[in-house]
Design a protein around this motif. Structure first.
Motif, mmCIF file in Angstrom:
data_model
loop_
_atom_site.group_PDB
_atom_site.id
_atom_site.type_symbol
_atom_site.label_atom_id
_atom_site.label_comp_id
_atom_site.label_asym_id
_atom_site.label_seq_id
_atom_site.Cartn_x
_atom_site.Cartn_y
_atom_site.Cartn_z
ATOM 1 N N ALA A 136 -30.446 -56.813 -24.799
ATOM 2 C CA ALA A 136 -29.899 -57.676 -23.743
ATOM 3 C C ALA A 136 -28.529 -57.173 -23.300
ATOM 4 N N ASP A 137 -27.703 -56.739 -24.261
ATOM 5 C CA ASP A 137 -26.382 -56.184 -23.936
ATOM 6 C C ASP A 137 -26.537 -54.960 -23.036
ATOM 7 N N VAL A 138 -27.465 -54.064 -23.419
ATOM 8 C CA VAL A 138 -27.640 -52.809 -22.678
ATOM 9 C C VAL A 138 -28.054 -53.101 -21.229
ATOM 10 N N CYS A 143 -19.861 -50.494 -40.445
ATOM 11 C CA CYS A 143 -20.842 -51.564 -40.620
ATOM 12 C C CYS A 143 -20.507 -52.721 -39.679
ATOM 13 N N ALA A 144 -21.422 -53.669 -39.598
ATOM 14 C CA ALA A 144 -21.168 -54.891 -38.827
ATOM 15 C C ALA A 144 -20.963 -56.022 -39.829
ATOM 16 N N LEU A 145 -19.948 -56.842 -39.579
ATOM 17 C CA LEU A 145 -19.672 -57.983 -40.465
ATOM 18 C C LEU A 145 -19.947 -59.263 -39.697
ATOM 19 N N LYS A 146 -20.840 -60.077 -40.230
ATOM 20 C CA LYS A 146 -21.109 -61.360 -39.571
ATOM 21 C C LYS A 146 -20.408 -62.450 -40.373
ATOM 22 N N LEU A 147 -19.652 -63.295 -39.728
ATOM 23 C CA LEU A 147 -18.937 -64.378 -40.409
ATOM 24 C C LEU A 147 -19.470 -65.727 -39.957
ATOM 25 N N GLY A 156 -28.948 -71.364 -26.855
ATOM 26 C CA GLY A 156 -29.181 -70.375 -27.909
ATOM 27 C C GLY A 156 -30.446 -70.717 -28.676
ATOM 28 N N THR A 157 -30.493 -70.224 -29.880
ATOM 29 C CA THR A 157 -31.653 -70.418 -30.733
ATOM 30 C C THR A 157 -31.740 -71.860 -31.206
ATOM 31 N N MET A 158 -32.954 -72.390 -31.266
ATOM 32 C CA MET A 158 -33.132 -73.750 -31.799
ATOM 33 C C MET A 158 -33.293 -73.686 -33.303
ATOM 34 N N VAL A 203 -35.751 -52.522 -39.235
ATOM 35 C CA VAL A 203 -35.080 -53.805 -39.493
ATOM 36 C C VAL A 203 -33.631 -53.476 -39.862
ATOM 37 N N VAL A 204 -32.688 -54.208 -39.268
ATOM 38 C CA VAL A 204 -31.270 -53.946 -39.554
ATOM 39 C C VAL A 204 -31.013 -54.102 -41.057
ATOM 40 N N GLN A 205 -30.395 -53.092 -41.638
ATOM 41 C CA GLN A 205 -30.213 -53.056 -43.098
ATOM 42 C C GLN A 205 -29.111 -54.018 -43.563
ATOM 43 N N GLU A 243 -20.738 -62.864 -30.442
ATOM 44 C CA GLU A 243 -20.716 -64.195 -31.036
ATOM 45 C C GLU A 243 -22.056 -64.848 -30.793
ATOM 46 N N GLY A 244 -22.654 -65.373 -31.822
ATOM 47 C CA GLY A 244 -23.921 -66.072 -31.661
ATOM 48 C C GLY A 244 -23.710 -67.554 -31.847
ATOM 49 N N SER A 245 -24.811 -68.285 -32.009
ATOM 50 C CA SER A 245 -24.656 -69.725 -32.114
ATOM 51 C C SER A 245 -24.155 -70.134 -33.500
ATOM 52 N N TYR A 246 -24.206 -69.242 -34.468
ATOM 53 C CA TYR A 246 -23.768 -69.618 -35.816
ATOM 54 C C TYR A 246 -22.470 -68.966 -36.252
ATOM 55 N N GLY A 247 -22.154 -67.793 -35.711
ATOM 56 C CA GLY A 247 -20.958 -67.127 -36.202
ATOM 57 C C GLY A 247 -20.533 -65.977 -35.317
ATOM 58 N N THR A 248 -19.523 -65.261 -35.779
ATOM 59 C CA THR A 248 -19.016 -64.118 -35.014
ATOM 60 C C THR A 248 -19.392 -62.826 -35.737
ATOM 61 N N ALA A 284 -33.115 -57.807 -35.663
ATOM 62 C CA ALA A 284 -31.910 -58.399 -36.243
ATOM 63 C C ALA A 284 -31.981 -59.914 -36.142
ATOM 64 N N ASP A 285 -30.985 -60.551 -36.706
ATOM 65 C CA ASP A 285 -30.792 -62.000 -36.655
ATOM 66 C C ASP A 285 -31.945 -62.768 -37.308
ATOM 67 N N PHE A 286 -31.820 -62.882 -38.620
ATOM 68 C CA PHE A 286 -32.854 -63.569 -39.385
ATOM 69 C C PHE A 286 -32.478 -65.023 -39.655
ATOM 70 N N ALA A 289 -25.198 -49.468 -30.007
ATOM 71 C CA ALA A 289 -25.442 -49.795 -28.596
ATOM 72 C C ALA A 289 -25.604 -51.302 -28.383
ATOM 73 N N GLY A 290 -25.457 -52.091 -29.456
ATOM 74 C CA GLY A 290 -25.594 -53.541 -29.320
ATOM 75 C C GLY A 290 -27.054 -53.933 -29.111
ATOM 76 N N SER A 291 -27.268 -55.094 -28.523
ATOM 77 C CA SER A 291 -28.652 -55.569 -28.353
ATOM 78 C C SER A 291 -29.247 -55.027 -27.054
ATOM 79 N N GLU A 301 -25.964 -53.113 -41.379
ATOM 80 C CA GLU A 301 -25.982 -51.865 -40.617
ATOM 81 C C GLU A 301 -25.405 -52.092 -39.213
ATOM 82 N N TYR A 302 -24.596 -51.137 -38.773
ATOM 83 C CA TYR A 302 -23.981 -51.237 -37.450
ATOM 84 C C TYR A 302 -24.867 -50.521 -36.427
ATOM 85 N N CYS A 303 -25.195 -51.201 -35.359
ATOM 86 C CA CYS A 303 -26.032 -50.606 -34.306
ATOM 87 C C CYS A 303 -25.153 -50.429 -33.068
HETATM 88 N N1 LIG Z 1 -25.556 -55.155 -36.712
HETATM 89 C C1 LIG Z 1 -24.955 -55.200 -35.522
HETATM 90 N N2 LIG Z 1 -24.491 -54.082 -34.937
HETATM 91 C C2 LIG Z 1 -23.893 -54.128 -33.710
HETATM 92 N N3 LIG Z 1 -23.733 -55.264 -32.982
HETATM 93 C C3 LIG Z 1 -24.196 -56.417 -33.513
HETATM 94 C C4 LIG Z 1 -24.823 -56.453 -34.798
HETATM 95 N N4 LIG Z 1 -25.205 -57.726 -35.051
HETATM 96 C C5 LIG Z 1 -24.829 -58.449 -33.993
HETATM 97 N N5 LIG Z 1 -24.219 -57.684 -33.056
HETATM 98 C C6 LIG Z 1 -23.644 -58.126 -31.781
HETATM 99 O O1 LIG Z 1 -23.165 -59.452 -31.972
HETATM 100 C C7 LIG Z 1 -23.857 -60.362 -31.103
HETATM 101 C C8 LIG Z 1 -24.015 -61.701 -31.800
HETATM 102 O O2 LIG Z 1 -24.967 -61.583 -32.837
HETATM 103 P P1 LIG Z 1 -25.556 -62.862 -33.593
HETATM 104 O O3 LIG Z 1 -26.634 -62.388 -34.482
HETATM 105 O O4 LIG Z 1 -24.443 -63.606 -34.243
HETATM 106 O O5 LIG Z 1 -26.021 -63.839 -32.465
HETATM 107 P P2 LIG Z 1 -27.172 -63.792 -31.360
HETATM 108 O O6 LIG Z 1 -28.417 -63.263 -31.996
HETATM 109 O O7 LIG Z 1 -26.679 -63.039 -30.158
HETATM 110 O O8 LIG Z 1 -27.302 -65.315 -30.955
HETATM 111 P P3 LIG Z 1 -28.151 -66.481 -31.654
HETATM 112 O O9 LIG Z 1 -27.631 -66.615 -33.054
HETATM 113 O O10 LIG Z 1 -27.860 -67.656 -30.811
HETATM 114 O O11 LIG Z 1 -29.604 -66.063 -31.584
HETATM 115 C C9 LIG Z 1 -25.161 -59.636 -30.745
HETATM 116 O O12 LIG Z 1 -25.692 -60.079 -29.527
HETATM 117 C C10 LIG Z 1 -24.699 -58.174 -30.674
HETATM 118 O O13 LIG Z 1 -24.064 -57.906 -29.431
#
Ligand SMILES: Nc1ncnc2c1ncn2[C@@H]1O[C@H](COP(=O)(O)OP(=O)(O)OP(=O)(O)O)[C@@H](O)[C@H]1O
Length: 479
Positions: free
Chosen positions: A98-100, A44-48, A313-315, A72-74, A26-31, A153-155, A94-96, A90-92
């Motif tokens: 930071a996660d690792v 794939c990864a779905l961002k909502l 989070g991100t400004m 760049v994440v597709q 979950e990020g600052s904008y969505g899940t 990721a995260d544009f 191992a996560g970010s 595109e689904y990655c």
């Molecule tokens: N394409 C992806 N594949 C696998 N995991 C992902 C993918 N995109 C996001 N994630 C997971 O979801 C989390 C949240 O991603 P998101 O882009 O919404 O927010 P963030 O970048 O962590 O935070 P912020 O928006 O505050 O910068 C990521 O930290 C990562 O663990």
């Protein structure tokens, strides 16, 4: 890699296209959720994202849509459906980065950092050559595939430069990683991303960015005024690595090298391939399989009790007030599959007390209100998805309130989650353990197992291949 979606799949209800396996973060904008595209079985990864901030969202999509790079994440496709924007990408596995580090419980080794920096620089060279600035480079926004390839990721806050507008002035990004010229609002360009990469390299080595113990709002004043930061213990690292960081963290952007030039720096020019991360990633996937995320969740709950201060989070810019918004990235746990998101380091608990220091100490006086607005997670649309009990209502332009729409799969996941966490009342006999495991659960398990097996095969292949290549090199040198 192009999208597997057909044009007619890009309209209508996205619920019918995907089977959602679980939440990734979950990020600052969505899940973000892990999903299977039913027709092709592609992962794939779905961002909502709640679709109430259309300008920001359109920007994220248009920047991602135009990118075709291995670094760049597709982007696969997007839908606006009943109040939410869905982005399939595109689904990655191992996560970010930071996660690792967080789940692995360790910072990265120097060759691993070099490999990630090389991937990021390739990604930045690609973006910058197209006039795009990422503006939020940090370990949390660099995703890793299970074989260790790094992708940007995260544009959500990326910007586009045009010929008429070769410099931006908006203050945007995540405070600790921001370049001095971004904070000073004197105009910045693609080189701001290079500064953030230098900070990210320190983050990967030391486990946190410089000034992490200081309230982010104070750090914002220190970054432009203090000398460029260095690694905590420079002697622990090679001269090449120290020099790479010093080059990235050149305070004057006019003297800071571009991505192209930095790719020639020996630190990244001699970087090992992605396989240098395989062992660490396998260890992290093992820890997840062994329940690392569950114990992490308990820890997170404990931490929440102790620290009231929000994660930063991100400004982003509030378009109505033209002031930066700092959204709290109060991140919840991945329910299955991959990794939990990690926000920035929480501000130092005592930092608020020091917000308004005497100007004679050399610190500028400020309050958080001057910089932006802290928005607790409960006021961010995405938080509502996971916390219906909080009863947060959205208020539309006419002042009417409405409950947010929930995609069908979210209702399903939530029902499943509630089933597993709600204990039976003490006075009733415990129900027998469920024997009928749903097909979705079985699919999630199968998916996770196969993913780990594929990662193991990759790691084995990489290590044997590296050994054989080395043998070939030695044999050929001997000829
Ligand atoms: N394409 C992806 N594949 C696998 N995991 C992902 C993918 N995109 C996001 N994630 C997971 O979801 C989390 C949240 O991603 P998101 O882009 O919404 O927010 P963030 O970048 O962590 O935070 P912020 O928006 O505050 O910068 C990521 O930290 C990562 O663990």
């Amino acid at each position: 890699m192009s999208s597997f979606l057909t044009p007619d799949e890009l309209s209508g209800d996205p619920n019918r296209l995907f089977s959602v396996v679980g939440k990734l973060g979950e990020g600052s904008y969505g899940t973000v959720h892990k999903a299977i595209h039913i027709r092709t079985s592609a992962l794939c990864a779905l961002k909502l994202i709640p679709a109430d901030d259309v300008d920001d969202i359109d920007k994220e999509i248009s920047i991602m849509r135009g990118c075709e790079s291995d670094f760049v994440v597709q982007f696969y496709g997007s839908w606006v459906w009943e109040g939410y924007l869905w982005i399939a990408m595109e689904y990655c596995g191992a996560g970010s980065v930071a996660d690792v580090m967080r789940i692995g419980g360790a910072t990265l080794r120097e060759p691993q950092i070099a490999s990630v920096c090389a991937g990021v620089l390739h990604g930045l060279r690609y973006l910058h050559s197209r006039g795009k600035i990422h503006r939020d480079i940090k370990a949390g926004n660099i995703l890793l595939t299970t074989s260790g390839a790094a992708k940007l990721a995260d544009f959500g806050v990326a910007g586009q430069l045009s010929e008429n507008n070769a410099k931006r002035t908006t203050v945007i990004g995540t405070p600790f990683w921001m370049a001095p010229e971004v904070i000073q609002e004197v105009g910045y360009n693609t080189l701001a991303d290079i500064w953030s990469l230098g900070i990210t390299a320190i983050e990967m080595a030391d486990g946190h960015p410089p000034y992490h113990k200081i309230h982010p709002m104070r750090a914002i004043f220190m970054i432009p005024t203090k000398p460029a930061p260095k690694l905590e213990t420079p002697s622990k690292w090679s001269d090449t690595f120290n020099d790479f960081i010093a080059r990235c963290l050149t305070k004057n952007p006019a003297q800071r090298p571009a991505a192209d030039e930095l790719l020639q720096h020996p630190f990244v020019a001699n970087a090992p391939g992605a396989s240098v991360l395989s062992e660490t990633i396998l260890d992290v996937l093992d820890k997840i399989a062994a329940g690392a995320l569950e114990s992490d969740e308990e820890q997170e709950e404990d931490d929440t009790d102790e620290h009231d201060a929000p994660d930063i989070g991100t400004m982003r810019l509030d378009t109505s007030t033209m002031k930066p918004i700092v959204r709290a990235a109060n991140i919840s746990l991945a329910t299955s599959g991959t990794l939990k998101a990690r926000g920035s380091e929480p501000p130092h608990p005592s930092a608020d007390k020091n917000d308004e220091e005497d100007a004679s100490t050399g610190t500028m006086q400020f309050s958080t209100m001057q910089i932006g607005t802290f928005r607790p997670q409960s006021t961010v649309g995405a938080g509502d998805l996971d916390n219906p009990a909080a009863g947060t209502m959205h208020v539309d332009g006419a002042g009417r309130s409405h409950q947010p729409y929930q995609p069908a799969f979210m209702q399903y996941l939530r029902a499943q989650q509630q089933q597993s966490v709600q204990p039976a009342p003490a006075h009733l006999p415990q129900p027998p353990p469920p024997v009928d495991i749903s097909a979705r659960t079985l699919l999630a398990r199968l998916d996770r197992t196969i993913e780990m097996e594929v990662a193991a095969v990759h790691a084995k292949y990489d290590s044997q291949r590296t050994a054989l290549l080395e043998r070939i090199r030695v044999e050929e040198d001997g000829l």
